[in-house]
Design a protein around this motif. Sequence first.
Motif, PDB file in Angstrom:
ATOM      1  N   MET A 114       0.783  -1.043  -0.590  1.00  0.00           N
ATOM      2  CA  MET A 114      -0.150  -0.145   0.006  1.00  0.00           C
ATOM      3  C   MET A 114       1.132   1.523   0.056  1.00  0.00           C
ATOM      4  N   SER A 115       1.958   1.098   0.735  1.00  0.00           N
ATOM      5  CA  SER A 115       2.239   2.365   0.700  1.00  0.00           C
ATOM      6  C   SER A 115       3.664   2.857  -0.984  1.00  0.00           C
ATOM      7  N   ALA A 116       4.605   1.740  -1.128  1.00  0.00           N
ATOM      8  CA  ALA A 116       4.531   1.421  -2.744  1.00  0.00           C
ATOM      9  C   ALA A 116       3.439   2.354  -3.351  1.00  0.00           C
ATOM     10  N   SER A 117       2.634   1.369  -3.490  1.00  0.00           N
ATOM     11  CA  SER A 117       1.078   2.005  -4.419  1.00  0.00           C
ATOM     12  C   SER A 117       1.102   3.857  -4.333  1.00  0.00           C
ATOM     13  N   ARG A 118       1.520   3.882  -2.974  1.00  0.00           N
ATOM     14  CA  ARG A 118       0.980   5.342  -2.922  1.00  0.00           C
ATOM     15  C   ARG A 118       1.820   6.733  -3.201  1.00  0.00           C
ATOM     16  N   SER A 119       3.696   6.261  -2.591  1.00  0.00           N
ATOM     17  CA  SER A 119       4.832   6.731  -3.871  1.00  0.00           C
ATOM     18  C   SER A 119       4.208   6.596  -4.660  1.00  0.00           C
ATOM     19  N   TYR A 120       4.111   5.561  -5.450  1.00  0.00           N
ATOM     20  CA  TYR A 120       3.829   6.035  -6.858  1.00  0.00           C
ATOM     21  C   TYR A 120       2.643   7.007  -7.537  1.00  0.00           C
ATOM     22  N   GLN A 121       1.807   6.969  -6.656  1.00  0.00           N
ATOM     23  CA  GLN A 121       0.324   7.350  -7.063  1.00  0.00           C
ATOM     24  C   GLN A 121       1.010   8.997  -7.341  1.00  0.00           C
ATOM     25  N   THR A 122       1.407   9.639  -5.592  1.00  0.00           N
ATOM     26  CA  THR A 122       2.054  11.101  -5.706  1.00  0.00           C
ATOM     27  C   THR A 122       2.983  11.014  -6.366  1.00  0.00           C
ATOM     28  N   SER A 123       3.959   9.976  -6.919  1.00  0.00           N
ATOM     29  CA  SER A 123       4.958  10.317  -8.354  1.00  0.00           C
ATOM     30  C   SER A 123       4.293  10.857  -9.728  1.00  0.00           C
ATOM     31  N   VAL A 124       3.311  10.323  -9.828  1.00  0.00           N
ATOM     32  CA  VAL A 124       2.504  10.643 -10.975  1.00  0.00           C
ATOM     33  C   VAL A 124       1.363  11.371 -11.175  1.00  0.00           C
ATOM     34  N   GLU A 125       0.855  12.134 -10.001  1.00  0.00           N
ATOM     35  CA  GLU A 125       0.676  12.845  -9.217  1.00  0.00           C
ATOM     36  C   GLU A 125       1.144  14.583  -9.832  1.00  0.00           C
ATOM     37  N   ILE A 126       2.585  13.938  -9.588  1.00  0.00           N
ATOM     38  CA  ILE A 126       3.897  15.369  -9.436  1.00  0.00           C
ATOM     39  C   ILE A 126       4.359  15.605 -10.898  1.00  0.00           C
ATOM     40  N   LEU A 127       4.188  14.695 -11.856  1.00  0.00           N
ATOM     41  CA  LEU A 127       3.865  14.578 -13.436  1.00  0.00           C
ATOM     42  C   LEU A 127       2.904  15.195 -13.719  1.00  0.00           C
ATOM     43  N   GLY A 128       1.558  15.042 -13.479  1.00  0.00           N
ATOM     44  CA  GLY A 128       0.508  15.303 -14.455  1.00  0.00           C
ATOM     45  C   GLY A 128       0.598  16.947 -12.874  1.00  0.00           C
ATOM     46  N   LYS A 129       1.021  17.069 -12.007  1.00  0.00           N
ATOM     47  CA  LYS A 129       1.410  18.962 -12.204  1.00  0.00           C
ATOM     48  C   LYS A 129       2.337  19.520 -12.991  1.00  0.00           C
ATOM     49  N   VAL A 130       3.133  19.274 -12.720  1.00  0.00           N
ATOM     50  CA  VAL A 130       4.596  19.483 -13.891  1.00  0.00           C
ATOM     51  C   VAL A 130       3.614  19.429 -15.615  1.00  0.00           C
ATOM     52  N   ASN A 131       3.526  19.193 -15.958  1.00  0.00           N
ATOM     53  CA  ASN A 131       2.679  19.030 -17.300  1.00  0.00           C
ATOM     54  C   ASN A 131       1.990  20.378 -17.127  1.00  0.00           C
ATOM     55  N   SER A 132       1.032  20.218 -16.234  1.00  0.00           N
ATOM     56  CA  SER A 132      -0.088  21.480 -16.812  1.00  0.00           C
ATOM     57  C   SER A 132       0.024  22.483 -16.442  1.00  0.00           C
ATOM     58  N   MET A 133       1.605  23.054 -14.702  1.00  0.00           N
ATOM     59  CA  MET A 133       2.401  24.383 -15.305  1.00  0.00           C
ATOM     60  C   MET A 133       3.098  24.337 -16.631  1.00  0.00           C
ATOM     61  N   GLN A 134       3.814  23.096 -17.340  1.00  0.00           N
ATOM     62  CA  GLN A 134       3.724  23.864 -18.865  1.00  0.00           C
ATOM     63  C   GLN A 134       2.776  24.345 -19.483  1.00  0.00           C
ATOM     64  N   GLN A 135       1.787  23.733 -19.133  1.00  0.00           N
ATOM     65  CA  GLN A 135       0.667  23.758 -20.471  1.00  0.00           C
ATOM     66  C   GLN A 135       0.526  25.148 -19.573  1.00  0.00           C
ATOM     67  N   SER A 136      -0.058  25.943 -19.427  1.00  0.00           N
ATOM     68  CA  SER A 136      -0.241  27.179 -18.326  1.00  0.00           C
ATOM     69  C   SER A 136       1.168  28.172 -19.583  1.00  0.00           C
ATOM     70  N   ILE A 137       2.297  27.829 -19.052  1.00  0.00           N
ATOM     71  CA  ILE A 137       3.191  28.690 -19.869  1.00  0.00           C
ATOM     72  C   ILE A 137       3.630  28.680 -20.766  1.00  0.00           C
ATOM     73  N   LEU A 138       3.217  27.828 -22.073  1.00  0.00           N
ATOM     74  CA  LEU A 138       2.694  28.245 -22.926  1.00  0.00           C
ATOM     75  C   LEU A 138       1.629  29.088 -23.981  1.00  0.00           C
ATOM     76  N   ARG A 139       0.295  29.255 -23.156  1.00  0.00           N
ATOM     77  CA  ARG A 139      -0.807  29.819 -22.661  1.00  0.00           C
ATOM     78  C   ARG A 139      -0.121  30.987 -22.460  1.00  0.00           C
ATOM     79  N   LEU A 140       0.288  31.648 -21.368  1.00  0.00           N
ATOM     80  CA  LEU A 140       1.041  32.544 -20.995  1.00  0.00           C
ATOM     81  C   LEU A 140       1.716  33.185 -22.080  1.00  0.00           C
ATOM     82  N   GLY A 141       2.390  32.370 -23.540  1.00  0.00           N
ATOM     83  CA  GLY A 141       3.758  32.509 -24.142  1.00  0.00           C
ATOM     84  C   GLY A 141       3.106  33.203 -25.609  1.00  0.00           C
ATOM     85  N   GLN A 142       1.456  32.948 -25.682  1.00  0.00           N
ATOM     86  CA  GLN A 142       0.763  33.070 -26.707  1.00  0.00           C
ATOM     87  C   GLN A 142       0.258  34.805 -26.348  1.00  0.00           C
ATOM     88  N   SER A 143      -0.165  34.555 -25.166  1.00  0.00           N
ATOM     89  CA  SER A 143      -1.658  36.075 -24.874  1.00  0.00           C
ATOM     90  C   SER A 143      -0.433  37.255 -25.274  1.00  0.00           C
TER      91      SER A 143
END
Length: 143
Positions: A114-143
């Motif tokens: 359960m601990s390993a699964s949670r840690s893996y899930q946390t890493s996946v969530e971090i990747l999702g947040k970073v991806n979202s941040m990169q998309q936001s930066i790209l949208r700012l550059g288009q404005s």
Amino acid sequence: MSFNNIYDISGSAMNAQVMRLDTIASNLANADTVAGSEQDAYRALKPVFSAMYQTASGDTDTGNNLSASVKMMGIVQSDRAVEQRYEPNNPIANADGYVFYSNVNSLEEMADMMSASRSYQTSVEILGKVNSMQQSILRLGQS
């Protein structure tokens, strides 16, 4: 720290958790195995990890642009004693009538899973947040 470093860190953490889950699966699969001698009994496997620190230049010295990753150092066997039971009718019992069961504690393994699964899930969530941040930066550059 660049976004690439974050991807590398999260990726190494995810790889570590996959290795951890692999050893847990092996332990659970062998939890009820028996052997005719203490030496032949299955012993639980435990992965050993280490944090590896690097600067942007790839050196292992400390610096302002420091990142870390997880490195698998190896797999060790648990030093917990194997269980010895008197079962003289068991076909693999030794000359004294004892069989030896693995030292795997299923409850500990399930909690570790359960601990390993949670840690893996946390890493996946971090990747999702970073991806979202990169998309936001790209949208700012288009404005």
